[in-house]
Design a protein around this motif. Sequence first.
Motif, PDB file in Angstrom:
ATOM      1  N   ALA A 232       0.834  -1.204   0.000  1.00  0.00           N
ATOM      2  CA  ALA A 232       0.000   0.000   0.000  1.00  0.00           C
ATOM      3  C   ALA A 232       0.867   1.252   0.000  1.00  0.00           C
ATOM      4  O   ALA A 232       0.631   2.193  -0.765  1.00  0.00           O
ATOM      5  N   ARG A 233       1.869   1.273   0.851  1.00  0.00           N
ATOM      6  CA  ARG A 233       2.750   2.439   0.900  1.00  0.00           C
ATOM      7  C   ARG A 233       3.479   2.623  -0.427  1.00  0.00           C
ATOM      8  O   ARG A 233       3.631   3.754  -0.920  1.00  0.00           O
ATOM      9  N   GLY A 234       3.915   1.522  -1.024  1.00  0.00           N
ATOM     10  CA  GLY A 234       4.620   1.607  -2.300  1.00  0.00           C
ATOM     11  C   GLY A 234       3.773   2.239  -3.385  1.00  0.00           C
ATOM     12  O   GLY A 234       4.246   3.081  -4.158  1.00  0.00           O
ATOM     13  N   ALA A 235       2.500   1.843  -3.458  1.00  0.00           N
ATOM     14  CA  ALA A 235       1.605   2.398  -4.474  1.00  0.00           C
ATOM     15  C   ALA A 235       1.399   3.892  -4.265  1.00  0.00           C
ATOM     16  O   ALA A 235       1.387   4.678  -5.223  1.00  0.00           O
ATOM     17  N   VAL A 236       1.256   4.302  -3.006  1.00  0.00           N
ATOM     18  CA  VAL A 236       1.040   5.716  -2.696  1.00  0.00           C
ATOM     19  C   VAL A 236       2.299   6.529  -2.997  1.00  0.00           C
ATOM     20  O   VAL A 236       2.234   7.610  -3.606  1.00  0.00           O
ATOM     21  N   GLU A 237       3.456   6.026  -2.602  1.00  0.00           N
ATOM     22  CA  GLU A 237       4.702   6.751  -2.840  1.00  0.00           C
ATOM     23  C   GLU A 237       5.026   6.830  -4.322  1.00  0.00           C
ATOM     24  O   GLU A 237       5.578   7.834  -4.793  1.00  0.00           O
ATOM     25  N   GLU A 238       4.702   5.790  -5.063  1.00  0.00           N
ATOM     26  CA  GLU A 238       4.958   5.805  -6.500  1.00  0.00           C
ATOM     27  C   GLU A 238       4.188   6.941  -7.174  1.00  0.00           C
ATOM     28  O   GLU A 238       4.637   7.518  -8.169  1.00  0.00           O
ATOM     29  N   ALA A 239       3.026   7.279  -6.624  1.00  0.00           N
ATOM     30  CA  ALA A 239       2.211   8.354  -7.188  1.00  0.00           C
ATOM     31  C   ALA A 239       2.637   9.724  -6.666  1.00  0.00           C
ATOM     32  O   ALA A 239       2.074  10.744  -7.085  1.00  0.00           O
ATOM     33  N   GLY A 241       2.757  10.422  -3.238  1.00  0.00           N
ATOM     34  CA  GLY A 241       2.142  10.659  -1.937  1.00  0.00           C
ATOM     35  C   GLY A 241       2.978  10.095  -0.808  1.00  0.00           C
ATOM     36  O   GLY A 241       4.129   9.710  -0.996  1.00  0.00           O
ATOM     37  N   ARG A 242       2.379  10.031   0.353  1.00  0.00           N
ATOM     38  CA  ARG A 242       3.077   9.451   1.514  1.00  0.00           C
ATOM     39  C   ARG A 242       2.057   8.770   2.416  1.00  0.00           C
ATOM     40  O   ARG A 242       0.859   9.062   2.353  1.00  0.00           O
ATOM     41  N   THR A 243       2.535   7.856   3.242  1.00  0.00           N
ATOM     42  CA  THR A 243       1.668   7.078   4.122  1.00  0.00           C
ATOM     43  C   THR A 243       2.214   7.141   5.537  1.00  0.00           C
ATOM     44  O   THR A 243       3.414   6.970   5.754  1.00  0.00           O
ATOM     45  N   THR A 244       1.334   7.382   6.496  1.00  0.00           N
ATOM     46  CA  THR A 244       1.730   7.422   7.899  1.00  0.00           C
ATOM     47  C   THR A 244       0.808   6.521   8.709  1.00  0.00           C
ATOM     48  O   THR A 244      -0.276   6.146   8.254  1.00  0.00           O
ATOM     49  N   LEU A 245       1.261   6.184   9.903  1.00  0.00           N
ATOM     50  CA  LEU A 245       0.508   5.264  10.755  1.00  0.00           C
ATOM     51  C   LEU A 245       0.581   5.728  12.200  1.00  0.00           C
ATOM     52  O   LEU A 245       1.631   6.191  12.663  1.00  0.00           O
ATOM     53  N   ALA A 246      -0.540   5.622  12.897  1.00  0.00           N
ATOM     54  CA  ALA A 246      -0.588   5.908  14.333  1.00  0.00           C
ATOM     55  C   ALA A 246      -1.301   4.747  15.013  1.00  0.00           C
ATOM     56  O   ALA A 246      -2.358   4.306  14.554  1.00  0.00           O
ATOM     57  N   SER A 247      -0.722   4.240  16.096  1.00  0.00           N
ATOM     58  CA  SER A 247      -1.303   3.079  16.760  1.00  0.00           C
ATOM     59  C   SER A 247      -0.962   3.106  18.244  1.00  0.00           C
ATOM     60  O   SER A 247       0.121   3.549  18.642  1.00  0.00           O
ATOM     61  N   ARG A 248      -1.922   2.617  19.051  1.00  0.00           N
ATOM     62  CA  ARG A 248      -1.706   2.477  20.479  1.00  0.00           C
ATOM     63  C   ARG A 248      -2.298   1.145  20.930  1.00  0.00           C
ATOM     64  O   ARG A 248      -3.416   0.789  20.518  1.00  0.00           O
ATOM     65  N   PRO A 249      -1.585   0.405  21.751  1.00  0.00           N
ATOM     66  CA  PRO A 249      -2.118  -0.870  22.236  1.00  0.00           C
ATOM     67  C   PRO A 249      -3.468  -0.690  22.909  1.00  0.00           C
ATOM     68  O   PRO A 249      -3.651   0.201  23.746  1.00  0.00           O
ATOM     69  N   GLY A 250      -4.424  -1.507  22.505  1.00  0.00           N
ATOM     70  CA  GLY A 250      -5.751  -1.455  23.076  1.00  0.00           C
ATOM     71  C   GLY A 250      -6.634  -0.354  22.542  1.00  0.00           C
ATOM     72  O   GLY A 250      -7.822  -0.286  22.877  1.00  0.00           O
ATOM     73  N   ARG A 251      -6.085   0.521  21.667  1.00  0.00           N
ATOM     74  CA  ARG A 251      -6.861   1.658  21.160  1.00  0.00           C
ATOM     75  C   ARG A 251      -7.067   1.611  19.652  1.00  0.00           C
ATOM     76  O   ARG A 251      -7.814   2.412  19.106  1.00  0.00           O
ATOM     77  N   GLY A 252      -6.388   0.696  18.976  1.00  0.00           N
ATOM     78  CA  GLY A 252      -6.562   0.588  17.540  1.00  0.00           C
ATOM     79  C   GLY A 252      -5.470   1.276  16.743  1.00  0.00           C
ATOM     80  O   GLY A 252      -4.507   1.817  17.295  1.00  0.00           O
ATOM     81  N   THR A 253      -5.645   1.276  15.419  1.00  0.00           N
ATOM     82  CA  THR A 253      -4.638   1.796  14.490  1.00  0.00           C
ATOM     83  C   THR A 253      -5.314   2.652  13.426  1.00  0.00           C
ATOM     84  O   THR A 253      -6.409   2.343  12.967  1.00  0.00           O
TER      85      THR A 253
END
Length: 263
Positions: A232-239, A241-253
């Motif tokens: 997914a990140r590769g497809a976005v960067e190829e165009a 764009g950029r991809t970021t992620l935020a996640s916390r245990p027990g709280r989701g992503t």
Amino acid sequence: MVPIHVLLCRGDDGEARLRLCGGEGGEARLLLCGGDDGEARREALRLLREAGLDVGGFAHDLGNLLGVVLGHAELALDALPEDAPGRADVERIRQAAERGEALSRRFLAPGRADRPSPTDLNAVVEETARLVRPALGGEVELDTRLSEGLPAVGIDRAALENALLNVLVNALAAMPDGGRLTIETAPPEGDERVRLTVRDTGHGMPAEVAEHAFEPFFTTRERGTGLGLCSARGAVEEAGGRTTLASRPGRGTSVHMHLPRAR
């Protein structure tokens, strides 16, 4: 078969680079993680042919098989009345086969750097949501929050559909006991990129795991491949764009895909 992984990545300086690393189980694998350098892509395919894996031939054969599936799905739709039970399922099979054919064509033209046609982001979200909703069962609630009046984005439609589907599959895997899955679009902000966000209420990831989430073949699941988020990140960067992620245990992503506006 030579055990080799061929990775095409784009570094911080914007240069496309090939990375080779040892394979497992005698398999040769190809992963195109961004980069649109035609010469580098051709070199990756040459290395794979030497390793005994003809990606172009595989994509061609896969496309032929998907064409058969697509043809039979269209025949079934022609024969079924509009109100026939199961017609919607056959239509989803047809749509999935079409998307698979489009992806296989991308592998048959690795050196092409044509500017993608403008893509309607909200339309892609709506179509993908229709495709995955029947597979959710009653344990996962899918919610779409689409901003109106978004500009078209400059990314190949099939690549965007596949990137979104990969992120959704990862989100669903993080919610084995059910939860809420949200797909959200937002207008451009300071960087002029349109945002596509997938948010789950799953188990989340600690920081030491999240920092590796986009790395190829990194997975915490017993049957995971570790390719979904990287692809997914590769497809976005190829165009562009950029991809970021935020996640916390027990709280989701939350996975944010920042997509360039179409030019």
